[in-house]
Structures are given as C-alpha cells and as structure tokens.
Write an enzyme that holds these catalytic residues in place. Structure first.
Site, PDB file in Angstrom:
ATOM      1  N   ASP A  17       0.861  -1.179   0.000  1.00 25.08           N
ATOM      2  CA  ASP A  17       0.000   0.000   0.000  1.00 25.08           C
ATOM      3  C   ASP A  17       0.896   1.227   0.000  1.00 25.08           C
ATOM      4  OD1 ASP A  17      -2.267  -1.552   0.097  1.00 25.08           O
ATOM      5  OD2 ASP A  17      -2.528  -1.371   2.262  1.00 25.08           O
ATOM      6  N   ASP A  53     -13.592  -4.850  -1.684  1.00 21.69           N
ATOM      7  CA  ASP A  53     -13.459  -4.723  -0.230  1.00 21.69           C
ATOM      8  C   ASP A  53     -14.843  -4.941   0.363  1.00 21.69           C
ATOM      9  OD1 ASP A  53     -10.807  -3.955  -0.593  1.00 21.69           O
ATOM     10  OD2 ASP A  53     -11.293  -1.818  -0.631  1.00 21.69           O
TER      11      ASP A  53
END
Length: 251
Positions: free
Chosen positions: A11, A130
């Site tokens: 990330d 997600d």
C-alpha cells in the site's frame, strides 16, 4: 493443476509503503522499490501496488514509482488506486505494470470493466472487492473501505466476471490486519461460483493461514502485507512449508 501464488501487497501513501489494521492506523513499512526487489528475489510470484491516496498529484508520483518498480523487478505486478478511465490504465501499463486493479470506479461504473478488457485484454483487469461481514451479509465498500454500499459480495463478483474481469481480489475488511486467518468460507463460495481466479486478501498472520486459504478457501492466490513487510514470515520459508503440506507452489 496451476501453482498457487504468493502475492505481497504494498500500500503506497506519499511514496512510501504503509500498513494498517482494519483499513486504519497506518505505519511506515519501507521503500516500495527496495521491498519489491527483495520480494522478487525471494520468490514472490507477483506483487500488488495500491496507491491508497490516489489524488491527482499522487497519480503523477505513482506513475513514476511504477516505472522504477518495473526497472527493478522481474515478476508480474498489478497496480491500483485512482483508476477511473482508460487513459489511467494506458498510463500505468505504459509505465511497466502488467495488470490494473479497479475497485471503487468499477462499482460506480461497471462498464469500465468491459472497456478495459476490450481494449487491453481480460488478463489485465483485476476487480478488487473490499467487503465487510455485517448482519449475515458481505457488503461491498467504496473508497478504501470508507463508504458502505448496497452491493453484496457474491452478486457483484458474478457481475464483474460477466463483464470480463480476469481475476477477483477479495479483501475481507473484517479480517484485514488482525492476523487471525482469511475469510475462507466466503472465499470457497467465490471459488465454487466463479470461473476466474480468486485472490485472498486480509487476515494472514502465520504460515498455516496460507495453507488454509488454499485448501479450505480454495483460493488461487494469497495476498499479504505486514507479515512480509515486517519480516514475520519469509517467502522462501513459506513456500517450503506449503510444499511440505502438499500445496503446489513454485520454488
């Protein structure tokens, strides 16, 4: 039988690798180019780079980063974050990425999946989902887990595949960063219902969790971050363990 893949995920925030828990509380995990090179040398099968704060300026920074990553690694890598139109895909593939991951933009505009696959090929398009487990349902979220939607995981995965997605990357927000194992029940259902590879994400804490997501969860690939970034599990030791457990991995 295709080999199962081990996929470190990086990330990226302000040019650095970060890692959070349940999508918040981020801490610095190091230089993304150096980490990528280390993972490539250690035997990772693929990498995923996600620009988690993909503002307009961040995109320019991220494109330069993708070019550097491509120059330093020799395995396929996927990039995501802030991809809203075909020119974003073109820019990142031209910078050296092998695939793109789309999430919020696909939920808002499902046609984007079809547009990408028609222009660049099915193999380029990874649809990331997600989802959080709430009141007996897996609900999809937008904007890095910040905004809930009415969309349900299994219905959305089916639509994404029908539109041409090459892979589904399912992150369980419920399991993210807590290191207690992947959402194997949901993963197994996705694997049974869909005909494209399923990448498991969220929950890796020990080697057994990878074994379980490949056996119980029927995942094609397992993505993890903190256990790799902070040296808790080495990729070569993980693959040796998985091979001993009877799981087909490339060593």
């Amino acid at each position: 039988m295709l080999a199962k893949r081990i996929v470190p995920c990086l990330d990226i925030k302000d040019g650095k690798t970060v890692k959070g828990v349940n999508f918040v509380n981020f801490r610095d995990a190091g230089d993304p180019v150096e980490l990528g090179a280390q993972y490539s040398e250690a035997g990772a099968d693929e990498l995923v780079y996600l620009d988690i704060t993909a503002s307009h300026e961040g995109r320019k920074t991220f494109t330069e980063l993708v070019k550097k990553v491509a120059a330093h690694i020799n395995i396929p890598f996927t990039v995501g974050g802030g991809i809203n139109e075909l020119k974003d895909v073109d820019r990142l593939l031209s910078a050296g990425a092998d695939k793109v991951s789309i999430n919020s933009a696909a939920l808002r505009n499902p046609q984007l999946i079809e547009d990408i696959t028609k222009n660049f090929g099915t193999q380029v398009c990874v649809v990331a989902i997600d989802a959080n487990y709430e009141n007996g349902e897996w609900l999809c979220y937008l904007n890095g887990g910040r905004i809930p939607t009415e969309r349900k995981l299994f219905e959305w995965a089916a639509e994404a595949e029908n539109l041409g997605a090459g892979e589904i990357l399912f992150t369980s927000m419920t399991h993210d960063g807590v290191k207690e194992g992947y959402a194997n029940e949901a993963l197994a259902r996705l694997a049974d219902e869909r005909h494209i590879p399923i990448i498991a994400s969220g929950g890796a804490g020990k080697k057994e969790h990878f074994r379980d997501t490949f056996t119980l969860g029927k995942a094609d690939a397992a993505l993890a971050a903190s256990v790799f970034h902070f040296g808790e599990i080495g990729i070569s030791e993980l693959k040796t363990y998985l091979r001993k457990e009877g799981i087909n991995v490339r060593i």
